[in-house]
Structure formats: structure tokens, C-alpha cells
Design a protein around this motif. Sequence first.
Motif, PDB file in Angstrom:
ATOM      1  N   ALA A  48      40.349  25.714  48.860  1.00 40.67           N
ATOM      2  CA  ALA A  48      39.249  25.205  49.674  1.00 40.67           C
ATOM      3  C   ALA A  48      39.230  23.685  49.559  1.00 40.67           C
ATOM      4  CB  ALA A  48      37.923  25.799  49.205  1.00 40.67           C
ATOM      5  N   ASN A  49      38.274  23.069  50.266  1.00 35.47           N
ATOM      6  CA  ASN A  49      38.127  21.614  50.201  1.00 35.47           C
ATOM      7  C   ASN A  49      39.434  20.925  50.576  1.00 35.47           C
ATOM      8  OD1 ASN A  49      36.858  19.142  49.801  1.00 35.47           O
ATOM      9  ND2 ASN A  49      37.184  19.157  47.572  1.00 35.47           N
ATOM     10  N   PHE A  50      39.989  21.356  51.729  1.00 40.69           N
ATOM     11  CA  PHE A  50      41.235  20.772  52.260  1.00 40.69           C
ATOM     12  C   PHE A  50      42.396  20.892  51.274  1.00 40.69           C
ATOM     13  CE2 PHE A  50      37.700  18.516  54.300  1.00 40.69           C
ATOM     14  CZ  PHE A  50      37.985  18.775  55.631  1.00 40.69           C
ATOM     15  N   GLY A  51      42.412  22.019  50.549  1.00 38.97           N
ATOM     16  CA  GLY A  51      43.523  22.302  49.653  1.00 38.97           C
ATOM     17  C   GLY A  51      43.400  21.728  48.267  1.00 38.97           C
ATOM     18  N   ARG A  52      42.296  21.020  48.001  1.00 40.61           N
ATOM     19  CA  ARG A  52      42.168  20.369  46.690  1.00 40.61           C
ATOM     20  C   ARG A  52      41.678  21.324  45.601  1.00 40.61           C
ATOM     21  NH1 ARG A  52      40.664  15.788  50.045  1.00 40.61           N
ATOM     22  NH2 ARG A  52      38.495  16.510  50.129  1.00 40.61           N
ATOM     23  N   ASP A  53      40.889  22.343  46.003  1.00 36.66           N
ATOM     24  CA  ASP A  53      40.298  23.240  45.009  1.00 36.66           C
ATOM     25  C   ASP A  53      40.910  24.629  45.117  1.00 36.66           C
ATOM     26  OD1 ASP A  53      38.609  21.134  44.347  1.00 36.66           O
ATOM     27  OD2 ASP A  53      37.043  21.812  45.752  1.00 36.66           O
ATOM     28  N   VAL A  54      41.317  25.203  43.976  1.00 37.12           N
ATOM     29  CA  VAL A  54      41.856  26.556  43.923  1.00 37.12           C
ATOM     30  C   VAL A  54      40.687  27.509  43.647  1.00 37.12           C
ATOM     31  CG1 VAL A  54      43.402  28.149  42.730  1.00 37.12           C
ATOM     32  CG2 VAL A  54      44.108  25.775  43.106  1.00 37.12           C
ATOM     33  N   VAL A  55      40.423  28.391  44.626  1.00 37.09           N
ATOM     34  CA  VAL A  55      39.314  29.335  44.463  1.00 37.09           C
ATOM     35  C   VAL A  55      39.805  30.728  44.062  1.00 37.09           C
ATOM     36  CG1 VAL A  55      37.837  28.079  46.071  1.00 37.09           C
ATOM     37  CG2 VAL A  55      39.344  29.881  46.934  1.00 37.09           C
ATOM     38  N   LEU A  56      41.121  30.958  44.202  1.00 40.64           N
ATOM     39  CA  LEU A  56      41.699  32.232  43.769  1.00 40.64           C
ATOM     40  C   LEU A  56      43.142  31.992  43.375  1.00 40.64           C
ATOM     41  CD1 LEU A  56      41.382  35.324  43.458  1.00 40.64           C
ATOM     42  CD2 LEU A  56      42.175  35.533  45.836  1.00 40.64           C
ATOM     43  N   ASP A  57      43.500  32.389  42.178  1.00 37.57           N
ATOM     44  CA  ASP A  57      44.852  32.170  41.655  1.00 37.57           C
ATOM     45  C   ASP A  57      45.476  33.517  41.323  1.00 37.57           C
ATOM     46  OD1 ASP A  57      47.171  31.446  40.392  1.00 37.57           O
ATOM     47  OD2 ASP A  57      46.245  30.010  39.016  1.00 37.57           O
ATOM     48  N   LEU A  58      46.537  33.864  42.066  1.00 46.86           N
ATOM     49  CA  LEU A  58      47.229  35.143  41.860  1.00 46.86           C
ATOM     50  C   LEU A  58      48.708  34.895  41.596  1.00 46.86           C
ATOM     51  CD1 LEU A  58      45.580  37.095  44.844  1.00 46.86           C
ATOM     52  CD2 LEU A  58      44.884  37.139  42.437  1.00 46.86           C
ATOM     53  N   ARG A  59      48.967  33.848  40.841  1.00 45.83           N
ATOM     54  CA  ARG A  59      50.347  33.364  40.680  1.00 45.83           C
ATOM     55  C   ARG A  59      51.277  34.367  40.009  1.00 45.83           C
ATOM     56  NH1 ARG A  59      49.286  28.711  36.201  1.00 45.83           N
ATOM     57  NH2 ARG A  59      47.239  28.678  37.233  1.00 45.83           N
ATOM     58  N   ASP A  60      50.754  35.299  39.217  1.00 45.63           N
ATOM     59  CA  ASP A  60      51.585  36.300  38.543  1.00 45.63           C
ATOM     60  C   ASP A  60      50.750  37.549  38.311  1.00 45.63           C
ATOM     61  OD1 ASP A  60      49.911  35.656  36.377  1.00 45.63           O
ATOM     62  OD2 ASP A  60      51.373  34.264  35.528  1.00 45.63           O
ATOM     63  N   THR A  61      51.378  38.571  37.709  1.00 46.74           N
ATOM     64  CA  THR A  61      50.691  39.852  37.513  1.00 46.74           C
ATOM     65  C   THR A  61      49.450  39.696  36.650  1.00 46.74           C
ATOM     66  OG1 THR A  61      52.799  41.021  37.700  1.00 46.74           O
ATOM     67  CG2 THR A  61      50.965  42.227  36.724  1.00 46.74           C
ATOM     68  N   ALA A  62      49.516  38.856  35.622  1.00 50.25           N
ATOM     69  CA  ALA A  62      48.363  38.668  34.736  1.00 50.25           C
ATOM     70  C   ALA A  62      47.145  38.165  35.518  1.00 50.25           C
ATOM     71  CB  ALA A  62      48.719  37.690  33.623  1.00 50.25           C
ATOM     72  N   HIS A  63      47.374  37.237  36.422  1.00 54.34           N
ATOM     73  CA  HIS A  63      46.266  36.714  37.230  1.00 54.34           C
ATOM     74  C   HIS A  63      45.787  37.753  38.248  1.00 54.34           C
ATOM     75  CE1 HIS A  63      47.572  32.897  35.505  1.00 54.34           C
ATOM     76  NE2 HIS A  63      46.428  32.362  35.924  1.00 54.34           N
ATOM     77  N   GLU A  64      46.700  38.549  38.776  1.00 53.21           N
ATOM     78  CA  GLU A  64      46.306  39.618  39.689  1.00 53.21           C
ATOM     79  C   GLU A  64      45.394  40.623  38.984  1.00 53.21           C
ATOM     80  OE1 GLU A  64      50.569  39.543  42.157  1.00 53.21           O
ATOM     81  OE2 GLU A  64      50.032  41.260  40.886  1.00 53.21           O
ATOM     82  N   LEU A  65      45.756  40.983  37.748  1.00 53.04           N
ATOM     83  CA  LEU A  65      44.960  41.943  36.974  1.00 53.04           C
ATOM     84  C   LEU A  65      43.590  41.371  36.632  1.00 53.04           C
ATOM     85  CD1 LEU A  65      47.748  43.218  34.547  1.00 53.04           C
ATOM     86  CD2 LEU A  65      46.909  44.350  36.614  1.00 53.04           C
ATOM     87  N   LYS A  66      43.571  40.100  36.272  1.00 50.22           N
ATOM     88  CA  LYS A  66      42.304  39.454  35.920  1.00 50.22           C
ATOM     89  C   LYS A  66      41.343  39.440  37.109  1.00 50.22           C
ATOM     90  CE  LYS A  66      40.400  35.087  34.190  1.00 50.22           C
ATOM     91  NZ  LYS A  66      40.728  33.697  33.740  1.00 50.22           N
ATOM     92  N   ALA A  67      41.889  39.141  38.305  1.00 46.63           N
ATOM     93  CA  ALA A  67      41.058  39.073  39.517  1.00 46.63           C
ATOM     94  C   ALA A  67      40.860  40.438  40.162  1.00 46.63           C
ATOM     95  CB  ALA A  67      41.685  38.114  40.523  1.00 46.63           C
ATOM     96  N   LEU A  68      41.599  41.438  39.672  1.00 37.76           N
ATOM     97  CA  LEU A  68      41.585  42.788  40.231  1.00 37.76           C
ATOM     98  C   LEU A  68      41.910  42.762  41.727  1.00 37.76           C
ATOM     99  CD1 LEU A  68      41.193  45.289  38.508  1.00 37.76           C
ATOM    100  CD2 LEU A  68      38.943  45.606  39.544  1.00 37.76           C
ATOM    101  N   HIS A  69      42.994  42.055  42.022  1.00 38.52           N
ATOM    102  CA  HIS A  69      43.532  41.999  43.380  1.00 38.52           C
ATOM    103  C   HIS A  69      44.906  42.680  43.390  1.00 38.52           C
ATOM    104  CE1 HIS A  69      40.286  39.354  44.371  1.00 38.52           C
ATOM    105  NE2 HIS A  69      40.792  39.027  45.559  1.00 38.52           N
ATOM    106  N   PHE A  70      45.050  43.646  44.266  1.00 39.00           N
ATOM    107  CA  PHE A  70      46.274  44.452  44.301  1.00 39.00           C
ATOM    108  C   PHE A  70      47.247  43.923  45.349  1.00 39.00           C
ATOM    109  CE2 PHE A  70      48.940  47.958  45.717  1.00 39.00           C
ATOM    110  CZ  PHE A  70      49.383  48.483  44.504  1.00 39.00           C
ATOM    111  N   PRO A  71      48.520  43.654  44.965  1.00 38.20           N
ATOM    112  CA  PRO A  71      49.509  43.116  45.919  1.00 38.20           C
ATOM    113  C   PRO A  71      49.967  44.179  46.911  1.00 38.20           C
ATOM    114  CG  PRO A  71      50.543  43.523  43.790  1.00 38.20           C
ATOM    115  CD  PRO A  71      49.080  43.786  43.594  1.00 38.20           C
TER     116      PRO A  71
END
Length: 394
Positions: free
Chosen positions: A149-172
Motif C-alpha cells: 500500500a501507500n504507492f508500494g512503500r508499505d508491506v501489508v501482507l508478506d507471503l514470501r515463503d511457507t512460514a509466512h503463508e502459515l502465519k497469515a493462514l493464506h493458502f497458495p
Amino acid sequence: MSTFDSTKTKLSDLLDEIVLGKLQLPDFQRGWVWDDEHIRSLLVSIARSFPIGAVMLLQTGGDARFQERPVEGIALPPGKHAETLILDGQQRLTSLTQVLKLNAPVATRDEKKREIKRYYYFNIEKALEGPGAILDSIVAVDEQRTLRANFGRDVVLDLRDTAHELKALHFPCNQIMNSDAWEYDLNTARPDQFGRYMQFRKQILDAFRSYLVPVINLNKETSKEAVCLVFEKVNTGGVPLSVFELVTATYAADGFNLRTDWYGGEGKKGRRVPLVEKPLLKEIEATDFLQGISLLHTYHARQADLAAGKIGKEATAVSAKREHILAMPLDAYKKWADPLKLGFLEAEQFLRHLGFHHTRFLPYQAQLVPLAALLTLLKERWLEPQVQDKISRW
């Protein structure tokens, strides 16, 4: 005897065949990129078990032979031939292959038609809110697997690897068809959430895994003209294909590049070059040339039929219609291409002799095609005064 049958096939089986190269595209199918909104809608339809339309496939090995190419994003070893080709459903199957089967970002477009690349995820908790929340539960992140967000300056969701996917509970989405590894990691890292995940799997993932797609299969006995006609009828969303593009695709199956032969390329001067350099031939198109070839090919076929005692409609008609051009074999093109090129040049010479010096003075442009074919057949006889007089009156 019917040349087609219809059935229902599991979506997972179709995608597996695409990845293995058993199911490919005929080369006349243009590359296609669906926008992000269409991709999300497609995923929602499958998740809710809504119909997404039938696909039409052609069995290979018959007279309708086309150059093949894999679906975008699929890399196949050289010489891998398809068992079936996609005639209708390219956009849907391409998008689903990239979203559900490939560990790579999906090429798509945003609402402003700008090219972007995205990975797709399901927000598990959002998806469990009910059918009405499924669209909002689909998350598309950038190539770094982040949402900013904020023209790309702020990361509001990070799913860079499986650990981050599990933490956010977002399924690929690219693990929808086989989630064993992701489930193992979830049960290890967040066993307290495994029950919620199993609800998600039952409500969403099972819909994808059991989804059936209506499939119309054209068998290999289907004629080339019928295949091209069918494709034109179902290809309502794309740019219409010219007869030249369809013939190019069929000749490519025999290793002949019609586009290079006509336009040039690969260090080769195209057949059209000496023609369009002439004032009266500068508007000649590839389709005009194919019409001339068809006239010559069908004329000789008719002469052979008449010599064999065929009469009336039994004998081949002299024609330059679309269906006859599509049915024209490569051997006919190779036989008549050089003589017809000379025929067009002589047609230009003949018209200049009559005082024509610009295409705008011709009664109609299409007049050049039969004239060139006629002079091709006459060869040097067209120089005889009596013959020239007859042609001039015509």
C-alpha cells in the motif's frame, strides 16, 4: 457417423494433461492473457461449483494436422507431440494451469490493462465466512509475494515463503490440487489451526478437486475445413483469423513456414517483395496469392476429373472459396507458387500495356487474381495478338 462426442472430465485430469504435454494448442491459437478480474471470477465459479462452460478438444492424428505449441508457461522437451488440441477453452485452461499448477507468477492485467504478474492465495478465515465471501477471500500478491500500500512503500501482507503463508493462514492456489506438503507444515507449525484448515479444505479445495468440465471431443476423422469452421464459430472473444493464418498453421505441421515464404525472414527474401514493388500489385495480400493457387489447383483437378469421365457436380469445381483454400495441400502451394508469382508480374505487365498505371483505375482489385491465374496457365501464349484481344475484351 458422428465426428464428436461429449463427456465430463475432471478439471485436475485436464490440467495434468496440459502439464505433461498431452493436451496442447494448435499454433493458430493466439496467445491470450486474461485480466485479474476474470481470473478471480473463474476461481470463484469453481470454488462454488458453478459452470464455467464447455471446452472443445480435437484428437490428433487425422487429416486436420496443425503445428502444436504448449499452453503458456509450460516447458516441454523437443518432439513432445500432443494427443489432443484445445479448440475452445484456451483462456480458461491457460489461466487455471498457471494459477493451479505452476510455481511461477501468473501473467495477467490490472483494471487499466497494464501487464502485471501475480500469485494467487485464499485467505482461509475469510473463505470460511461463507459463499458470499469467497471473492473477497482471493488475494493476489506481486512477484515478491507481497501486498503493498501507500504507492508500494508499505508491506501489508508478506507471503514470501511457507512460514509466512502459515502465519497469515493464506493458502497458495498452486497447491490446491495437491496440498500434502503444505498440510504437513501447517500441522507441524500451527496444529491449533489444523481443524479450521480442514473445514476450508472440505468447503473450497474439494470443490476444485472434484470439479467436472463438460468436454466436446472432435475425433481425428474431422476434416480440416470443419475444424477451422468450428474454431471460427467458437472464437467469438478473440481477433478473427484470416485464411492465411489457418493455412500457415496447417502447413507448419509439415515443417513449411508459409509466413516466411510470403513475407520473408530468417535471411530469406519473401515471395511478395517483387510483387508489391510494382505499382499495380502493391496492394496484393497473402490471401490473394492463396486464392490464385486455389484456382490453379482446382482447375487441374477438374481437368483430371473430366478426363476420367466425371461430369457435372462430380467434377471438382474451379474455386477460390475459403473452404477450398483450407483444403489445399502443401504440394499444391509448392507446385504453383513460383509460376503464379510470374503470372502476377505478367498480369501487371499486361494491364500496363492497356494503359493502367494505378490500382485506383482498376474496376476492382480482385480482378488481378483470376487474371494472374489465367496468364500462369497460358504462359507465353498470352503474348499472341488473338489471345491478348480475348483477354482484353474479358
